[in-house]
Write a protein that holds these residues in place. Structure first.
Motif, PDB file in Angstrom:
ATOM      1  N   ASP A  58      42.655 -60.356  71.675  1.00  0.00           N
ATOM      2  CA  ASP A  58      42.949 -61.741  71.273  1.00  0.00           C
ATOM      3  C   ASP A  58      41.974 -62.750  71.884  1.00  0.00           C
ATOM      4  O   ASP A  58      42.164 -63.951  71.749  1.00  0.00           O
ATOM      5  N   TYR A  59      40.954 -62.252  72.554  1.00  0.00           N
ATOM      6  CA  TYR A  59      39.938 -63.110  73.174  1.00  0.00           C
ATOM      7  C   TYR A  59      40.554 -64.114  74.157  1.00  0.00           C
ATOM      8  O   TYR A  59      40.288 -65.307  74.118  1.00  0.00           O
ATOM      9  N   ASP A  60      41.365 -63.596  75.067  1.00  0.00           N
ATOM     10  CA  ASP A  60      41.989 -64.458  76.071  1.00  0.00           C
ATOM     11  C   ASP A  60      40.964 -65.084  77.006  1.00  0.00           C
ATOM     12  O   ASP A  60      41.132 -66.229  77.439  1.00  0.00           O
ATOM     13  N   ASP A 235      35.360 -64.525  67.547  1.00  0.00           N
ATOM     14  CA  ASP A 235      36.782 -64.802  67.699  1.00  0.00           C
ATOM     15  C   ASP A 235      37.425 -65.263  66.401  1.00  0.00           C
ATOM     16  O   ASP A 235      38.626 -65.534  66.366  1.00  0.00           O
ATOM     17  N   PRO A 237      39.200 -64.841  63.026  1.00  0.00           N
ATOM     18  CA  PRO A 237      39.932 -63.762  62.354  1.00  0.00           C
ATOM     19  C   PRO A 237      39.305 -63.418  61.012  1.00  0.00           C
ATOM     20  O   PRO A 237      38.818 -64.286  60.290  1.00  0.00           O
TER      21      PRO A 237
END
Length: 257
Positions: A58-60, A235, A237
């Motif tokens: 989720d590319y935190d 990032d 979607p």
């Protein structure tokens, strides 16, 4: 806080330079600082750096969310060295905390591509973090680093300028080497600016104050990883396309509803 803890406060400040100003700062650095021992003799005052950054699905890290968004986890290769540096880095109010270990490149690949928390390894602490935070290879950055260093009043200080910053998508756990780069089509120029970093302990030394008075360079925030992700829009979607029903199928669905 003890004297030792105060002494351990490593500070890093970043500044953005254009090519012309970078040349002036490099000349200043050659006149006031010594050459860095890590530099490649064939490159003069510089060496090549390739770094693989890790992030969650989720590319935190990119979004600075969750546990994984509080520290950078990366794997770095200098020049063509066989060994890699696995490291974590936290930065708060310009104070940096780093943990790093040198490890054989083949071991890094085998240990992180199929983590086994029971096998002994010098980088087990890093492997545990990868598993705990659900980290995976996200993007690579590539650049050439000009570096000069000196010691004043018992304190070490360092000046670096990173240029030709390029970005590429991760290729598994592989980290590029200086003589074995990704194909040109797999690299994008991430920025035309060059990144000056001043690194010292506790208080800015007089020499760096002189540098900033001479060139009046404003400090800035800059993240190589975030710039790489944005360059490739990693990032973003991927849209899911749904094929439209034909009229017969749609009537059948309505009739069976």
């Amino acid at each position: 806080m003890t004297d030792a803890q105060i002494h351990d406060k490593r500070i890093e400040l970043k500044y953005m330079l254009d090519a012309s100003l970078s040349l002036q700062v490099q000349q200043w650095a050659r006149e006031h600082l010594g050459i860095d021992r890590h530099c490649n003799e064939t490159l003069g005052d510089s060496y090549d750096v390739n770094t693989l950054y890790l992030d969650t699905p989720d590319y935190d890290l990119f979004h600075r969310t969750g546990k994984a968004g509080r520290a950078k986890h990366r794997i770095r290769r200098y020049g063509d060295e066989k060994s890699l540096w696995i490291e974590t880095k936290r930065k708060k109010q310009n104070v940096v905390r780093k943990n790093r270990t040198a490890a054989d490149a083949d071991e890094v690949l085998s240990q992180l591509s199929a983590p086994d928390d029971t096998s002994p390894w010098c980088g087990a602490w890093f492997r545990d973090r990868v598993v705990d935070r659900n980290l995976q290879p996200a993007a690579q950055v590539h650049y050439r680093r000009f570096a000069r260093t000196a010691t004043f009043d018992g304190e070490s200080l360092r000046l670096t300028i990173d240029s030709n910053l390029q970005a590429s998508p991760a290729q598994g756990w592989l980290v590029a080497a200086a003589s074995d780069p990704h194909p040109p089509s797999q690299r994008l120029q991430a920025t035309d600016s060059q990144i000056l970093e001043l690194k010292f302990y506790n208080h800015m030394p007089h020499l760096f104050k002189e540098l900033l008075r001479t060139f009046a360079i404003p400090a800035t925030g800059f993240s190589k990883y975030r710039t790489a992700v944005q360059a490739w829009q990693l990032d973003t979607p991927v849209p899911i396309s749904v094929a439209p029903m034909d009229q017969t199928s749609e009537k059948d669905c309505l009739a069976n509803a």
